[in-house]
Design a protein around this motif. Structure first.
Motif, PDB file in Angstrom:
ATOM      1  N   HIS A  64      -4.576   6.807  -1.646  1.00 30.87           N
ATOM      2  CA  HIS A  64      -3.706   5.634  -1.511  1.00 30.87           C
ATOM      3  C   HIS A  64      -3.981   4.627  -2.632  1.00 30.87           C
ATOM      4  O   HIS A  64      -5.020   4.682  -3.295  1.00 30.87           O
ATOM      5  CB  HIS A  64      -3.924   4.955  -0.153  1.00 30.87           C
ATOM      6  CG  HIS A  64      -3.362   5.740   0.984  1.00 30.87           C
ATOM      7  ND1 HIS A  64      -3.991   6.842   1.500  1.00 30.87           N
ATOM      8  CD2 HIS A  64      -2.203   5.595   1.686  1.00 30.87           C
ATOM      9  CE1 HIS A  64      -3.252   7.358   2.482  1.00 30.87           C
ATOM     10  NE2 HIS A  64      -2.171   6.609   2.616  1.00 30.87           N
ATOM     11  N   CYS A  65      -3.045   3.736  -2.772  1.00 33.95           N
ATOM     12  CA  CYS A  65      -3.165   2.714  -3.817  1.00 33.95           C
ATOM     13  C   CYS A  65      -2.461   1.444  -3.346  1.00 33.95           C
ATOM     14  O   CYS A  65      -1.732   1.473  -2.350  1.00 33.95           O
ATOM     15  CB  CYS A  65      -2.455   3.209  -5.083  1.00 33.95           C
ATOM     16  SG  CYS A  65      -0.696   3.406  -4.777  1.00 33.95           S
ATOM     17  N   LEU A  66      -2.712   0.357  -4.069  1.00 36.68           N
ATOM     18  CA  LEU A  66      -1.832  -0.813  -3.954  1.00 36.68           C
ATOM     19  C   LEU A  66      -1.007  -0.827  -5.225  1.00 36.68           C
ATOM     20  O   LEU A  66      -1.549  -0.649  -6.323  1.00 36.68           O
ATOM     21  CB  LEU A  66      -2.631  -2.115  -3.865  1.00 36.68           C
ATOM     22  CG  LEU A  66      -3.656  -2.263  -2.730  1.00 36.68           C
ATOM     23  CD1 LEU A  66      -4.182  -3.711  -2.700  1.00 36.68           C
ATOM     24  CD2 LEU A  66      -3.057  -1.897  -1.389  1.00 36.68           C
ATOM     25  N   THR A  67       0.275  -0.994  -5.103  1.00 38.41           N
ATOM     26  CA  THR A  67       1.108  -1.019  -6.303  1.00 38.41           C
ATOM     27  C   THR A  67       2.166  -2.112  -6.221  1.00 38.41           C
ATOM     28  O   THR A  67       2.699  -2.386  -5.144  1.00 38.41           O
ATOM     29  CB  THR A  67       1.815   0.342  -6.549  1.00 38.41           C
ATOM     30  OG1 THR A  67       2.578   0.274  -7.761  1.00 38.41           O
ATOM     31  CG2 THR A  67       2.748   0.749  -5.409  1.00 38.41           C
ATOM     32  N   GLN A  68       2.420  -2.733  -7.364  1.00 38.11           N
ATOM     33  CA  GLN A  68       3.608  -3.593  -7.431  1.00 38.11           C
ATOM     34  C   GLN A  68       4.798  -2.729  -7.031  1.00 38.11           C
ATOM     35  O   GLN A  68       4.874  -1.551  -7.398  1.00 38.11           O
ATOM     36  CB  GLN A  68       3.854  -4.091  -8.854  1.00 38.11           C
ATOM     37  CG  GLN A  68       2.898  -5.133  -9.346  1.00 38.11           C
ATOM     38  CD  GLN A  68       3.379  -5.775 -10.655  1.00 38.11           C
ATOM     39  OE1 GLN A  68       4.582  -5.919 -10.906  1.00 38.11           O
ATOM     40  NE2 GLN A  68       2.440  -6.162 -11.481  1.00 38.11           N
TER      41      GLN A  68
ATOM     42  N   ILE B  73       0.867  -1.183   0.000  1.00 37.80           N
ATOM     43  CA  ILE B  73       0.000   0.000   0.000  1.00 37.80           C
ATOM     44  C   ILE B  73       0.900   1.228   0.000  1.00 37.80           C
ATOM     45  O   ILE B  73       1.944   1.238   0.664  1.00 37.80           O
ATOM     46  CB  ILE B  73      -0.981  -0.027   1.199  1.00 37.80           C
ATOM     47  CG1 ILE B  73      -1.973   1.136   1.102  1.00 37.80           C
ATOM     48  CG2 ILE B  73      -0.263  -0.035   2.525  1.00 37.80           C
ATOM     49  CD1 ILE B  73      -3.211   0.942   1.967  1.00 37.80           C
ATOM     50  N   ALA B  74       0.545   2.230  -0.808  1.00 37.91           N
ATOM     51  CA  ALA B  74       1.393   3.427  -0.902  1.00 37.91           C
ATOM     52  C   ALA B  74       0.512   4.663  -1.007  1.00 37.91           C
ATOM     53  O   ALA B  74      -0.658   4.589  -1.385  1.00 37.91           O
ATOM     54  CB  ALA B  74       2.308   3.322  -2.126  1.00 37.91           C
ATOM     55  N   ARG B  75       1.110   5.793  -0.671  1.00 36.81           N
ATOM     56  CA  ARG B  75       0.396   7.080  -0.743  1.00 36.81           C
ATOM     57  C   ARG B  75       0.729   7.753  -2.068  1.00 36.81           C
ATOM     58  O   ARG B  75       1.882   7.714  -2.518  1.00 36.81           O
ATOM     59  CB  ARG B  75       0.868   7.949   0.422  1.00 36.81           C
ATOM     60  CG  ARG B  75       0.123   9.267   0.542  1.00 36.81           C
ATOM     61  CD  ARG B  75       0.847  10.188   1.510  1.00 36.81           C
ATOM     62  NE  ARG B  75       0.696   9.758   2.898  1.00 36.81           N
ATOM     63  CZ  ARG B  75      -0.328  10.127   3.681  1.00 36.81           C
ATOM     64  NH1 ARG B  75      -1.256  10.930   3.204  1.00 36.81           N
ATOM     65  NH2 ARG B  75      -0.411   9.722   4.919  1.00 36.81           N
ATOM     66  N   LEU B  76      -0.262   8.349  -2.707  1.00 38.88           N
ATOM     67  CA  LEU B  76      -0.023   9.034  -3.980  1.00 38.88           C
ATOM     68  C   LEU B  76       0.500  10.444  -3.727  1.00 38.88           C
ATOM     69  O   LEU B  76       0.053  11.119  -2.799  1.00 38.88           O
ATOM     70  CB  LEU B  76      -1.322   9.111  -4.785  1.00 38.88           C
ATOM     71  CG  LEU B  76      -1.949   7.755  -5.115  1.00 38.88           C
ATOM     72  CD1 LEU B  76      -3.264   7.938  -5.850  1.00 38.88           C
ATOM     73  CD2 LEU B  76      -0.997   6.934  -5.961  1.00 38.88           C
TER      74      LEU B  76
END
Ligand code: GLP
Length: 256
Positions: free
Chosen positions: A177-181, A153-156
């Motif tokens: 927020h997003c989930l990203t590889q 999980i990361a913040r944009l």
């Protein structure tokens, strides 16, 4: 890293698609990593043209890079929707062969681990298509993302939220927020093809291709990948200065 400079976005899509077609002919069970955004849309259109001429995608697995947290998968702005609309439906992929991180999972950390397991279970990504953000992000790995990072999980960043506001009714609707590889996940792909068009990407492309390998420009890590190709149109290439003839392999047009 190979750099191919083509005339415009149509040529960019055709060139990137030809690499995917080559990969698919070599392996009908290709695991294709896909990016969202405007940049790869002409690539998907060129793949659709190949499909209409008989290229079979029925055994292809498609793996997305990222997803927003907190918007329904059915929302047109979700990456689930993008992948369905632009790739899975037009290319007649089997729905069960499409893998997108679950941005609505009750436990995002668990969802990220499950996503990594699923990619590993497929034997890894064969060809990964990437776009690039104005700030050099790939997937949603914003500047400062560790090179070894995995799906998380990361913040944009404010830049990315502003750039992606065009897909939402109001700027404040863009998820935070997003989930990203992770970059480490992306680097595991056997082959990487990054596409970029337009002068607004020129700075990021110059930093990614000719700048130092630094977490300040996440895409610069692709310089360390053994099989990475960057395909850009003339505008996106306008700040490149050190293109060497080594890069002429795919028949692009060179600045030197
Ligand atoms: C989003 C996606 C990236 C994509 C970027 C650039 O942030 N997560 O994967 O590369 O947008 O998008 P565009 O091609 O529309 O400029």
């Amino acid at each position: 890293m190979d750099v191919v400079i083509v005339e415009d976005q149509e040529a960019l899509g055709g060139t990137a698609a030809s690499l995917v077609v080559e990969g698919l002919r070599a392996d009908p069970r290709l695991v294709l990593g896909v990016a969202t955004g405007s940049s790869p849309v002409t690539t998907y259109r060129a793949l659709l043209a190949a499909h209409r001429e008989g290229l079979d995608f029925s055994q292809v697995h498609c793996v997305a890079l990222d997803e927003y947290v907190g918007i329904p998968a059915s929302d047109p702005a979700s990456y689930h929707s993008f992948v369905r609309r632009e790739i899975a439906v037009p290319l007649d992929l089997r729905p069960e062969n499409v893998l997108v991180p679950d941005g609505n999972a009750p436990d995002p950390t668990e969802a990220c681990a499950a996503f990594e397991d699923a990619v590993r279970g497929l034997g890894g990504v064969g060809i990964q298509l990437l776009g690039i953000g104005r700030n050099g992000h790939v997937g949603f790995n914003e500047p400062g993302s560790p090179f070894g990072s995995r799906t998380r999980i990361a913040r944009l960043s404010p830049t990315t939220r502003a750039d992606n506001a065009r897909f939402f009714p109001r700027p404040e609707d863009v998820p935070t927020h997003c989930l990203t590889q992770g970059l480490g996940t992306i680097l595991d792909a056997a082959r990487i093809v990054l596409v970029a068009s337009g002068s607004h990407k020129a700075r990021a492309i110059a930093a990614a291709v000719e700048g130092p390998v630094t977490e300040a420009c996440p895409a610069s890590v692709l310089q360390l990948h053994p099989d990475a190709t960057v395909i850009v149109d003339r505008d996106a290439a306008s700040e490149l200065h050190r293109i060497s003839r080594r890069h002429a392999s795919l028949g692009g047009d060179w600045l030197d």
